[in-house]
Design a protein around this motif. Structure first.
Motif, PDB file in Angstrom:
ATOM      1  N   LEU A 102       0.903  -1.372  -0.359  1.00 40.82           N
ATOM      2  CA  LEU A 102      -0.311   0.077   0.311  1.00 40.82           C
ATOM      3  C   LEU A 102       0.588   1.581   0.328  1.00 40.82           C
ATOM      4  N   VAL A 103       1.879   0.868   0.737  1.00 47.12           N
ATOM      5  CA  VAL A 103       2.624   2.333   0.835  1.00 47.12           C
ATOM      6  C   VAL A 103       3.459   2.812  -0.202  1.00 47.12           C
ATOM      7  N   CYS A 104       4.112   1.400  -0.857  1.00 50.49           N
ATOM      8  CA  CYS A 104       4.807   1.787  -2.198  1.00 50.49           C
ATOM      9  C   CYS A 104       3.894   2.399  -2.921  1.00 50.49           C
ATOM     10  N   ASN A 105       2.525   1.575  -3.772  1.00 48.81           N
ATOM     11  CA  ASN A 105       1.344   2.425  -4.033  1.00 48.81           C
ATOM     12  C   ASN A 105       0.963   4.195  -3.588  1.00 48.81           C
ATOM     13  N   LEU A 106       1.598   4.139  -3.134  1.00 52.70           N
ATOM     14  CA  LEU A 106       1.219   5.780  -2.438  1.00 52.70           C
ATOM     15  C   LEU A 106       2.027   6.297  -3.266  1.00 52.70           C
ATOM     16  N   VAL A 107       3.203   6.198  -2.531  1.00 58.96           N
ATOM     17  CA  VAL A 107       4.563   6.731  -2.706  1.00 58.96           C
ATOM     18  C   VAL A 107       4.271   7.090  -4.445  1.00 58.96           C
ATOM     19  N   VAL A 108       4.465   5.692  -5.381  1.00 60.64           N
ATOM     20  CA  VAL A 108       4.761   6.471  -6.794  1.00 60.64           C
ATOM     21  C   VAL A 108       3.952   6.557  -7.024  1.00 60.64           C
ATOM     22  N   ASN A 109       1.984   6.637  -6.824  1.00 57.25           N
ATOM     23  CA  ASN A 109       1.089   7.324  -7.171  1.00 57.25           C
ATOM     24  C   ASN A 109       1.731   8.827  -7.238  1.00 57.25           C
ATOM     25  N   ALA A 110       1.827   9.429  -5.907  1.00 60.43           N
ATOM     26  CA  ALA A 110       2.428  10.624  -5.905  1.00 60.43           C
ATOM     27  C   ALA A 110       3.135  11.317  -6.106  1.00 60.43           C
TER      28      ALA A 110
END
Length: 86
Positions: free
Chosen positions: A15-23
């Motif tokens: 989840l954190v990885c996806n949020l970081v990449v999307n941000a």
């Protein structure tokens, strides 16, 4: 009492990885330099996430900064980046 359903290992990290990449994709453009990407990842991205995820975000960025920068330079999406970092 009912026992909660166990979460798959790495679910929070995913989840954190996806949020970081999307941000990062939203904030950075294709012309961003390696230094701009590093600066955003080191100084900004984790503050954009809910505070409960900040420690996990900091760990992700600290552990995988070179790989994250490389993926952004190649314009990889979150699925590619986060699958590679597993």
């Amino acid at each position: 009492p009912k026992v909660g359903v166990p979460r798959p290992a790495g679910a929070v990290e995913c989840l954190v990885c996806n949020l970081v990449v999307n941000a990062a994709e939203e904030e950075l453009n294709n012309a961003s330099t390696e230094q701009e990407i590093e600066g955003f990842l080191n100084n900004t991205v984790c503050s954009l996430l809910p505070s409960i995820l900040s420690p996990e975000c900091d760990n992700l960025v600290e552990e995988f900064l070179p790989q994250l920068v490389g993926h952004f330079i190649l314009n990889h999406n979150a699925t590619v980046v986060c699958t590679d970092l597993r």
